[in-house]
Design a protein around this motif. Structure first.
Motif, PDB file in Angstrom:
ATOM      1  N   VAL A   1      -4.547   0.783   7.584  1.00  0.00           N
ATOM      2  CA  VAL A   1      -4.221   0.153   6.304  1.00  0.00           C
ATOM      3  C   VAL A   1      -5.186  -1.014   6.096  1.00  0.00           C
TER       4      VAL A   1
ATOM      5  N   PHE B   1      -7.771   7.164   3.723  1.00  0.00           N
ATOM      6  CA  PHE B   1      -7.534   6.208   4.802  1.00  0.00           C
ATOM      7  C   PHE B   1      -7.801   6.904   6.139  1.00  0.00           C
TER       8      PHE B   1
ATOM      9  N   TYR C   1      -4.843   6.719  -0.246  1.00  0.00           N
ATOM     10  CA  TYR C   1      -4.179   5.754  -1.107  1.00  0.00           C
ATOM     11  C   TYR C   1      -3.558   6.587  -2.226  1.00  0.00           C
TER      12      TYR C   1
ATOM     13  N   ILE D   1       0.948   5.144   0.561  1.00  0.00           N
ATOM     14  CA  ILE D   1       0.136   6.068   1.358  1.00  0.00           C
ATOM     15  C   ILE D   1       0.688   7.478   1.207  1.00  0.00           C
TER      16      ILE D   1
ATOM     17  N   ALA E   1      -4.639  11.147   5.100  1.00  0.00           N
ATOM     18  CA  ALA E   1      -3.915  10.061   4.428  1.00  0.00           C
ATOM     19  C   ALA E   1      -4.785   9.536   3.293  1.00  0.00           C
TER      20      ALA E   1
ATOM     21  N   TYR F   1       0.836  -1.204   0.000  1.00  0.00           N
ATOM     22  CA  TYR F   1       0.000   0.000   0.000  1.00  0.00           C
ATOM     23  C   TYR F   1       0.869   1.251   0.000  1.00  0.00           C
TER      24      TYR F   1
END
Ligand code: FES
Length: 134
Positions: A105, A92, A44, A31, A42, A29
């Motif tokens: 996550v 996120f 993706y 970030i 935050a 992932y």
């Protein structure tokens, strides 16, 4: 969007100044962490258009994040697209404990996330743009 995941410590508040963005990797992932006027967000770090990598340099330090690939622009505070409208980065969840920044996550493989979560999320944005809230 609610999703199952695990909070992972990404860095501390001292590591990201107001007006700054940084890229982190947790497993597969990517970030993008952004400090928007003291508020930590935050996302993706992949663009809702064609999954271009959103670089930290794309943050203007105040309110806009621009994808380097085809220049789509997003509101840094909400992740929603500004130009064109109707789409969004995937936000996120963020938790701050003391001086530490944690990001939730997703606990699914990145391939599932891209297709089932981010894919559906992006599609919803397109539907909303067309006037349907379903
Ligand atoms: S991939 Fe980001 S604007 Fe096209």
């Amino acid at each position: 969007m609610t999703y199952t995941g695990e909070y992972v410590k990404i860095c501390t508040l001292d590591d990201i100044y107001e007006g700054e963005a940084k890229l982190f990797q947790v497993g597969k992932y990517e970030i993008l962490l952004v400090n928007v006027n003291g508020k930590i967000r935050a996302y993706y770090a992949r663009c809702a258009h064609a999954l271009g990598l959103i670089e930290p340099e794309g943050f203007d330090g105040e309110k806009t994040i621009t994808c380097p690939v085809h220049r789509w622009e997003y509101d840094a505070l909400t992740g929603e697209s500004i130009n064109p409208e109707g789409s969004s980065l995937f936000p996120f969840d963020v938790k701050i404990e003391g001086n530490d920044i944690f990001v939730k996550v997703p606990s699914v493989p990145i391939s599932d996330f891209k297709v089932k979560m981010f894919g559906i999320y992006r599609q919803k944005g397109v539907l909303n743009e067309l006037g349907s809230n379903s």
